[in-house]
Design an enzyme around this catalytic site. Structure first.
Site, PDB file in Angstrom:
ATOM      1  N   HIS A  43      61.973   7.415   3.738  1.00 31.96           N
ATOM      2  CA  HIS A  43      62.644   8.119   2.699  1.00 31.96           C
ATOM      3  C   HIS A  43      63.145   9.248   3.476  1.00 31.96           C
ATOM      4  O   HIS A  43      62.456  10.082   3.973  1.00 31.96           O
ATOM      5  CB  HIS A  43      61.807   8.453   1.644  1.00 31.96           C
ATOM      6  CG  HIS A  43      61.412   7.324   0.646  1.00 31.96           C
ATOM      7  ND1 HIS A  43      60.142   6.944   0.295  1.00 31.96           N
ATOM      8  CD2 HIS A  43      62.354   6.225   0.462  1.00 31.96           C
ATOM      9  CE1 HIS A  43      60.464   5.829  -0.505  1.00 31.96           C
ATOM     10  NE2 HIS A  43      61.850   5.441  -0.573  1.00 31.96           N
ATOM     11  N   ALA A  44      64.447   9.319   3.395  1.00 32.63           N
ATOM     12  CA  ALA A  44      65.321  10.310   4.276  1.00 32.63           C
ATOM     13  C   ALA A  44      64.697  11.973   4.027  1.00 32.63           C
ATOM     14  O   ALA A  44      64.486  12.736   5.088  1.00 32.63           O
ATOM     15  CB  ALA A  44      66.640  10.352   4.141  1.00 32.63           C
ATOM     16  N   ARG A  45      64.558  12.142   2.729  1.00 34.26           N
ATOM     17  CA  ARG A  45      64.121  13.718   2.575  1.00 34.26           C
ATOM     18  C   ARG A  45      62.776  13.910   2.580  1.00 34.26           C
ATOM     19  O   ARG A  45      62.259  15.200   2.838  1.00 34.26           O
ATOM     20  CB  ARG A  45      64.523  13.970   1.113  1.00 34.26           C
ATOM     21  CG  ARG A  45      63.514  12.997  -0.003  1.00 34.26           C
ATOM     22  CD  ARG A  45      63.924  13.516  -1.350  1.00 34.26           C
ATOM     23  NE  ARG A  45      63.233  12.454  -2.320  1.00 34.26           N
ATOM     24  CZ  ARG A  45      63.751  12.347  -3.320  1.00 34.26           C
ATOM     25  NH1 ARG A  45      64.828  13.164  -4.087  1.00 34.26           N
ATOM     26  NH2 ARG A  45      63.054  11.753  -4.181  1.00 34.26           N
ATOM     27  N   GLU A  46      62.048  13.000   3.422  1.00 42.63           N
ATOM     28  CA  GLU A  46      60.460  13.257   3.497  1.00 42.63           C
ATOM     29  C   GLU A  46      60.288  14.061   4.798  1.00 42.63           C
ATOM     30  O   GLU A  46      59.524  13.478   5.730  1.00 42.63           O
ATOM     31  CB  GLU A  46      59.713  12.029   3.129  1.00 42.63           C
ATOM     32  CG  GLU A  46      59.843  11.765   1.722  1.00 42.63           C
ATOM     33  CD  GLU A  46      59.285  10.433   1.467  1.00 42.63           C
ATOM     34  OE1 GLU A  46      58.806   9.647   2.239  1.00 42.63           O
ATOM     35  OE2 GLU A  46      59.565   9.946   0.274  1.00 42.63           O
TER      36      GLU A  46
ATOM     37  N   TYR B 221      55.269  12.999  -1.068  1.00 42.54           N
ATOM     38  CA  TYR B 221      54.032  14.040  -0.724  1.00 42.54           C
ATOM     39  C   TYR B 221      52.930  13.312  -1.836  1.00 42.54           C
ATOM     40  O   TYR B 221      53.286  12.451  -2.766  1.00 42.54           O
ATOM     41  CB  TYR B 221      54.533  15.150  -1.490  1.00 42.54           C
ATOM     42  CG  TYR B 221      55.223  15.464  -2.587  1.00 42.54           C
ATOM     43  CD1 TYR B 221      54.407  15.697  -4.047  1.00 42.54           C
ATOM     44  CD2 TYR B 221      56.385  15.084  -2.927  1.00 42.54           C
ATOM     45  CE1 TYR B 221      54.907  15.878  -5.146  1.00 42.54           C
ATOM     46  CE2 TYR B 221      57.180  15.377  -4.261  1.00 42.54           C
ATOM     47  CZ  TYR B 221      56.382  15.628  -5.341  1.00 42.54           C
ATOM     48  OH  TYR B 221      56.835  15.564  -6.549  1.00 42.54           O
TER      49      TYR B 221
ATOM     50  N   ARG C  44      67.387  10.440  -0.635  1.00 45.04           N
ATOM     51  CA  ARG C  44      66.182   9.422  -0.112  1.00 45.04           C
ATOM     52  C   ARG C  44      66.580   8.132   0.468  1.00 45.04           C
ATOM     53  O   ARG C  44      65.694   7.646   1.230  1.00 45.04           O
ATOM     54  CB  ARG C  44      65.606   9.366  -1.715  1.00 45.04           C
ATOM     55  CG  ARG C  44      64.551   8.102  -1.631  1.00 45.04           C
ATOM     56  CD  ARG C  44      63.978   7.964  -3.146  1.00 45.04           C
ATOM     57  NE  ARG C  44      63.089   6.801  -3.334  1.00 45.04           N
ATOM     58  CZ  ARG C  44      61.845   6.620  -3.288  1.00 45.04           C
ATOM     59  NH1 ARG C  44      61.245   7.802  -3.135  1.00 45.04           N
ATOM     60  NH2 ARG C  44      61.242   5.464  -3.777  1.00 45.04           N
TER      61      ARG C  44
ATOM     62  N   TYR D 287      50.845   3.645  -8.668  1.00 46.95           N
ATOM     63  CA  TYR D 287      51.917   3.037  -9.531  1.00 46.95           C
ATOM     64  C   TYR D 287      52.405   1.725  -8.953  1.00 46.95           C
ATOM     65  O   TYR D 287      52.632   1.730  -7.620  1.00 46.95           O
ATOM     66  CB  TYR D 287      52.992   3.862  -9.937  1.00 46.95           C
ATOM     67  CG  TYR D 287      53.774   4.471  -8.525  1.00 46.95           C
ATOM     68  CD1 TYR D 287      54.925   3.835  -8.366  1.00 46.95           C
ATOM     69  CD2 TYR D 287      53.495   5.783  -8.241  1.00 46.95           C
ATOM     70  CE1 TYR D 287      55.660   4.381  -7.361  1.00 46.95           C
ATOM     71  CE2 TYR D 287      53.888   6.277  -7.143  1.00 46.95           C
ATOM     72  CZ  TYR D 287      55.172   5.516  -6.833  1.00 46.95           C
ATOM     73  OH  TYR D 287      56.075   6.256  -5.790  1.00 46.95           O
TER      74      TYR D 287
ATOM     75  N   GLU E 293      50.805   8.963   1.616  1.00 44.78           N
ATOM     76  CA  GLU E 293      51.792   9.963   1.174  1.00 44.78           C
ATOM     77  C   GLU E 293      51.081  11.344   1.914  1.00 44.78           C
ATOM     78  O   GLU E 293      50.144  11.880   1.621  1.00 44.78           O
ATOM     79  CB  GLU E 293      51.591  10.190  -0.409  1.00 44.78           C
ATOM     80  CG  GLU E 293      52.295   9.025  -0.823  1.00 44.78           C
ATOM     81  CD  GLU E 293      53.658   8.780  -1.038  1.00 44.78           C
ATOM     82  OE1 GLU E 293      54.331   9.974  -0.578  1.00 44.78           O
ATOM     83  OE2 GLU E 293      54.279   8.019  -1.615  1.00 44.78           O
TER      84      GLU E 293
ATOM     85  N   HIS F 236      54.921   8.846   4.343  1.00 46.15           N
ATOM     86  CA  HIS F 236      55.777   9.355   3.438  1.00 46.15           C
ATOM     87  C   HIS F 236      55.100  10.735   3.082  1.00 46.15           C
ATOM     88  O   HIS F 236      54.088  11.185   3.548  1.00 46.15           O
ATOM     89  CB  HIS F 236      55.976   8.559   2.233  1.00 46.15           C
ATOM     90  CG  HIS F 236      56.178   7.122   2.358  1.00 46.15           C
ATOM     91  ND1 HIS F 236      57.545   6.756   1.607  1.00 46.15           N
ATOM     92  CD2 HIS F 236      55.778   6.107   2.981  1.00 46.15           C
ATOM     93  CE1 HIS F 236      57.734   5.619   1.896  1.00 46.15           C
ATOM     94  NE2 HIS F 236      56.819   5.082   2.564  1.00 46.15           N
TER      95      HIS F 236
ATOM     96  N   ASN G  56      62.314   1.273   0.971  1.00 46.37           N
ATOM     97  CA  ASN G  56      61.173   0.883   0.688  1.00 46.37           C
ATOM     98  C   ASN G  56      60.867   0.230  -0.784  1.00 46.37           C
ATOM     99  O   ASN G  56      59.772   0.260  -1.123  1.00 46.37           O
ATOM    100  CB  ASN G  56      60.085   2.072   0.542  1.00 46.37           C
ATOM    101  CG  ASN G  56      58.718   1.799   0.887  1.00 46.37           C
ATOM    102  OD1 ASN G  56      58.191   0.863   1.753  1.00 46.37           O
ATOM    103  ND2 ASN G  56      57.723   2.726   0.167  1.00 46.37           N
ATOM    104  N   ARG G  57      61.903  -0.461  -1.119  1.00 42.41           N
ATOM    105  CA  ARG G  57      61.760  -1.224  -2.047  1.00 42.41           C
ATOM    106  C   ARG G  57      62.474  -2.511  -1.659  1.00 42.41           C
ATOM    107  O   ARG G  57      62.803  -3.759  -2.338  1.00 42.41           O
ATOM    108  CB  ARG G  57      62.520  -0.809  -3.549  1.00 42.41           C
ATOM    109  CG  ARG G  57      61.853   0.529  -4.063  1.00 42.41           C
ATOM    110  CD  ARG G  57      60.558   0.174  -4.655  1.00 42.41           C
ATOM    111  NE  ARG G  57      59.985   1.281  -5.272  1.00 42.41           N
ATOM    112  CZ  ARG G  57      59.322   2.211  -4.678  1.00 42.41           C
ATOM    113  NH1 ARG G  57      59.295   2.308  -3.340  1.00 42.41           N
ATOM    114  NH2 ARG G  57      58.949   3.448  -5.452  1.00 42.41           N
TER     115      ARG G  57
HETATM  116 ZN   LIG Z   1      58.560   8.264   0.227  1.00 43.00          ZN
END
Ligand SMILES: [Zn+2]
Length: 414
Positions: free
Chosen positions: A172-175, A302, A230, A355, A378, A300, A247-248
């Site tokens: 995920h790009a923003r992490e 957070y 993301r 989840y 996370e 990942h 990641n899906r």
């Molecule tokens: Zn992520």
């Protein structure tokens, strides 16, 4: 000349980084099933227009919703209308973005600075430089991203052919804390090999493959255009919305709950399993290690969570023969992590305890690759900074996460 100037102005404004001034993050904590249902309804209504940093999951789990200045009023009204209490969790997202950089950390040390965030190009160069500087490091070019960047892994091996530990960051790009932590840990393995008996054991026990930044196009885009991006950067047929949630997009139980068919959603699962260029390239590359991977971790942020499969289902009774051993060693690892700076992690089964998210990496690692010890982690924090973990926290994140990794790397993982 006038035309040229106009063109230049256009180019400059087109490539300007998005400003998050006035963006707020609202937090809602569902107290009963009815509130949770109303949050799910709201999510379904808004998922294409509003960025849910944390989607509705289960009772007492915070839902974090980032809202632009033009929608703040409407969404607050909508929450009140649905009788959902909220708090303003982040007053101004741009302030967090501004505060994430540590001005006095820059060039604080000679050599590569592990205490700051690095661009995609710098990370790529870092892999090359590590291979030049250390005999136990090899640069691996896995393949090209959609936009033609190299997806790289750093291989750390003291020779021979051993079982593999595979670690990936930055899907995920923003992490941003994820690639930074991957590089920090790789450096620990390499630079302490000759001086720390435990680190030596880690490297002598396993061949390590670390992909610091898997979604390299998305990551680059978070530097040049939109810090909060993301997905990857693959266009979608018939839609103005770009990107697949990598990641899906994994093949195991692809397209089920917790993944969106909507191309504009941040959890868009792609046009087919492995349609996302980057996961497809890495999947092909990983096949060579089939049956030989001892540990698979996807990092990942957070939330401070150390989760094992399954992710696709919320049903804890779904058979999963290795959950007891996965849980035992993860508890040991997170205890070692907590001993470093007091950071506490939750350990549990991804879908039932957090989840459901189908087509995600942990189910791929466990279900498709057959890796007995597979996790999705996370990293920091619990939401105060969210995706904008200040650079001054990189070192502690690296240190504590490496303490957890030591538990795995010094264990036979049988
Ligand atoms: Zn992520």
């Amino acid at each position: 000349m006038k035309l040229l100037c106009a063109l230049l102005v256009f180019v400059a404004s087109a490539s300007a980084v998005k400003n998050y001034g006035g963006y707020q993050v609202l937090r809602v904590v569902p107290q009963d099933m009815e509130q949770l249902q109303r949050l799910h309804d709201l999510y379904n209504l808004l998922e294409d227009t509003v960025d849910f940093w944390k989607e509705p999951t289960r009772l007492n789990q915070p839902v974090d919703i980032m809202i632009g200045p033009n929608l703040v009023k409407d969404v607050k009204l909508e929450l009140s209308r649905r009788d959902l209490d909220f708090s303003i969790y982040v007053e101004d997202v741009q302030t967090n973005i501004n505060n994430e950089r540590c001005t006095d950390c820059v060039n604080a040390k000679a050599g590569f600075n592990y205490n700051i965030y690095h661009t995609a190009d710098e990370i790529s160069q870092w892999v090359t430089d590590m291979a030049t500087d250390y005999s136990i490091v090899t640069e691996i070019n896995i393949g090209k991203s959609h936009e033609g960047r190299d997806i790289k892994a750093i291989k750390i091996s003291s020779g021979g052919s051993k079982r593999v530990i595979y670690i990936q960051g930055g899907i995920h790009a923003r992490e941003w804390i994820s690639p930074a932590t991957m590089m920090y840990m790789a450096n620990q393995l390499v630079s302490n090999y000759n001086t720390d008996a435990e680190v030596k054991a880690m490297v002598d026990n396993y061949d390590w493959y670390i992909v610091p930044s898997l979604n390299v196009d998305g990551y680059s885009y978070t530097w040049t255009n939109d810090r909060m991006w993301r997905k990857n950067r693959q266009p979608n047929d018939g839609s103005r919305c770009v990107g697949t949630d990598l990641n899906r997009n994994y093949p195991y139980q692809w397209g089920g709950t917790g993944a969106s068919p909507s191309k504009c959603s941040d959890t868009y699962y792609g046009s087919a399993p492995l349609s996302g260029k980057e996961v497809s390239v890495v999947d092909t590359w990983l096949q060579q290690f089939s049956g030989n991977i001892a540990l698979f971790i996807d990092f990942h942020n957070y939330g401070q969570l150390w989760l094992y499969p399954w992710g696709y289902t919320g049903n804890a009774a779904t058979p999963q023969p290795d959950k007891a051993v996965q849980q035992t060693i993860a508890l040991e690892a997170t205890a070692a992590l907590q001993a470093v700076a007091g950071t506490s992690y939750f350990v549990g089964m991804s879908g039932p305890d957090m989840y459901p998210a189908s087509g995600a990496s942990e189910d791929y690692g466990y279900g498709t690759l057959g890796v007995k010890y597979t996790y999705v982690v996370e990293l920091r924090d619990e939401g105060r900074y969210g995706f904008n973990i200040p650079e001054r926290m990189i070192e502690e994140s690296g240190k504590e996460t490496f303490a957890a990794l030591k538990v795995f790397g010094t264990n036979p993982l049988a």
